[in-house]
Scaffold this active site. Structure first.
Site, PDB file in Angstrom:
ATOM      1  N   GLY A  29       0.966  -0.925   0.196  1.00 27.15           N
ATOM      2  CA  GLY A  29      -0.009  -0.277   0.139  1.00 27.15           C
ATOM      3  C   GLY A  29       0.874   1.055  -0.003  1.00 27.15           C
ATOM      4  O   GLY A  29       1.530   1.488   1.008  1.00 27.15           O
ATOM      5  N   GLY A  49      -0.369   7.251   1.946  1.00 25.42           N
ATOM      6  CA  GLY A  49       0.756   7.541   3.249  1.00 25.42           C
ATOM      7  C   GLY A  49       1.762   7.763   3.752  1.00 25.42           C
ATOM      8  O   GLY A  49       2.763   7.022   4.270  1.00 25.42           O
ATOM      9  N   LYS A  91      -7.182   0.584  10.048  1.00 30.73           N
ATOM     10  CA  LYS A  91      -7.680   0.590  11.204  1.00 30.73           C
ATOM     11  C   LYS A  91      -9.100   0.675  10.945  1.00 30.73           C
ATOM     12  O   LYS A  91      -9.759   1.581  10.299  1.00 30.73           O
ATOM     13  CB  LYS A  91      -7.531   2.228  12.250  1.00 30.73           C
ATOM     14  CG  LYS A  91      -5.857   2.395  12.540  1.00 30.73           C
ATOM     15  CD  LYS A  91      -5.618   3.536  12.745  1.00 30.73           C
ATOM     16  CE  LYS A  91      -4.509   4.080  13.398  1.00 30.73           C
ATOM     17  NZ  LYS A  91      -4.374   4.838  14.152  1.00 30.73           N
ATOM     18  N   LYS A 148     -12.501   6.098  16.977  1.00 33.56           N
ATOM     19  CA  LYS A 148     -12.103   7.610  17.071  1.00 33.56           C
ATOM     20  C   LYS A 148     -12.622   7.521  15.710  1.00 33.56           C
ATOM     21  O   LYS A 148     -11.960   8.979  15.958  1.00 33.56           O
ATOM     22  CB  LYS A 148     -10.352   6.935  17.216  1.00 33.56           C
ATOM     23  CG  LYS A 148      -9.379   6.237  16.645  1.00 33.56           C
ATOM     24  CD  LYS A 148      -9.091   7.168  15.342  1.00 33.56           C
ATOM     25  CE  LYS A 148      -8.203   6.465  14.740  1.00 33.56           C
ATOM     26  NZ  LYS A 148      -7.757   7.078  13.719  1.00 33.56           N
ATOM     27  N   ARG A 171      -7.829  13.117   8.466  1.00 33.73           N
ATOM     28  CA  ARG A 171      -8.848  13.025   7.286  1.00 33.73           C
ATOM     29  C   ARG A 171     -10.453  13.387   7.211  1.00 33.73           C
ATOM     30  O   ARG A 171     -11.559  13.983   7.099  1.00 33.73           O
ATOM     31  CB  ARG A 171      -9.345  11.676   6.279  1.00 33.73           C
ATOM     32  CG  ARG A 171      -7.726  11.445   5.647  1.00 33.73           C
ATOM     33  CD  ARG A 171      -7.231  11.112   4.551  1.00 33.73           C
ATOM     34  NE  ARG A 171      -7.530   9.455   5.428  1.00 33.73           N
ATOM     35  CZ  ARG A 171      -6.795   8.850   5.192  1.00 33.73           C
ATOM     36  NH1 ARG A 171      -5.670   9.717   6.091  1.00 33.73           N
ATOM     37  NH2 ARG A 171      -6.614   7.831   6.249  1.00 33.73           N
TER      38      ARG A 171
END
Length: 345
Positions: free
Chosen positions: A8, A11, A105, A188, A252
């Site tokens: 991946g 970022g 996540k 979260k 984001r």
């Protein structure tokens, strides 16, 4: 020196690859997209996601999985929705002693399974370690001091990851409460959306603090119902990740929430951020899981109604504020005995 492969080239994957190379490891960075591979090679940086962070030529940027067979550590840094697909691609191509680390996540959208459960089903012979905590790619890539947690039911595998990836800018702790670490990291994002919505509505710091504090209670309440240990949520993947995701300019989820609070549609806001907004999907998964387990999550429920049922964000805030009066310790996730409801102010 270890041989590391990061799956991946977003970022986070790029940031970790750059960091690992900086500390002497042999690094391969994989992307499924040949065009992205070529752009990173030509620009010598991930210009869209990490502008200004050089990607050294010594990092092998590729869309080939040939290096899997030599890797000591394979790090999955894709969105949560791609984890099962990536696991299928790499199964059987690694050495049995290679450790698979997952930094995604979220919960799987259709099954509501944790990502460690997805990986353990898919990668039967390789140990799985989950990586979580407050670790924005923009800062990891630049060597900003960062702490995170690696969790596994295999303590030797967790310590191996800790030894390989720890350095002077990244301090890793180990934990064996995999479910707690995963749910803290996934949920979260939901609360960060709520905080962003409050910011978009022009509400203040008091509201932000309330959403974060009571949101952490909801996360931990669901976590304990899933078998997690309550103390995990006072750690890096709980309160630590919650703080950074709810307050950072890099978040984001918070940015998407700000747009929603400012009048954008949820779908329009997610599209405008133009990157995976995990909280959008985690909200639905958390809502469905809480209903399945009978766990009360009023903030998650209201955010679900805003995102998926078109509820007005201000009305959601108003209804949270007008709920029946409670004792703060009622159903407390740190193990305090449940107290009866009170009408005292």
């Amino acid at each position: 020196m270890a041989r590391l492969m990061f799956l991946g080239a977003g970022g986070f994957g790029t940031a970790l690859a750059v960091m690992a190379h900086r500390y002497g490891h042999q690094v391969t960075l994989w992307s499924y997209d040949p065009q992205q591979v070529e752009e990173i090679r030509q620009n010598k940086e991930n210009a869209y996601l990490l502008p200004g962070v050089p990607v050294p030529e010594e990092i092998d940027v590729t869309n080939s999985l040939d290096a899997l067979g030599e890797a000591d550590l394979v790090f999955i840094a894709t969105p949560s929705s791609a984890v099962r697909e990536v696991a299928a691609k790499i199964r059987g191509k690694m050495r049995p002693d290679a450790v698979v680390v997952c930094g995604a996540k979220g919960l799987e959208r259709d099954t509501l399974e944790s990502l460690s459960q997805v990986l353990e089903e898919s990668l039967l012979e390789n140990p799985v370690v989950m990586f979580s905590g407050p670790s924005h790619a923009e800062e990891v890539s630049r060597g900003v001091p960062t702490t995170a947690v690696v969790a596994s039911t295999d303590p030797e595998a967790a310590r191996k990851v800790q030894d390989i990836l720890s350095n002077s800018s990244l301090r890793l702790y180990v934990n064996d409460d995999v479910m707690g670490v995963e749910l803290g990291g996934a949920l979260k994002n939901v609360i960060a959306l709520a905080v962003g919505i409050a910011d978009g509505l022009g509400l203040g710091d008091n509201t932000k603090a309330a959403l974060m504090t009571r949101g952490l209670t909801e996360i931990a309440r669901l976590g304990v119902a899933c078998g997690a240990r309550p103390e995990t949520f006072s750690g890096l993947s709980g309160v630590g990740d919650l703080i950074v995701t709810c307050t950072s300019v890099h978040s984001r989820n918070r940015r998407a929430g700000i747009l929603i609070g400012s009048g954008w549609s949820p779908q329009g806001a997610v599209g405008e951020v133009d990157m995976t907004v995990e909280g959008y999907f985690s909200t639905k998964a958390a809502y469905e899981l809480s209903r399945r387990l009978g766990v009360e999550m009023p903030i998650v429920t209201e955010i679900y109604k805003v995102l998926y049922e078109g509820k007005d964000p201000q009305q959601a805030i108003d209804e949270l504020m007008s709920r029946p009066r409670r004792h703060e310790s009622e159903g407390q996730w740190l193990g305090v005995e449940k107290r009866p409801e009170t009408k005292e102010n």
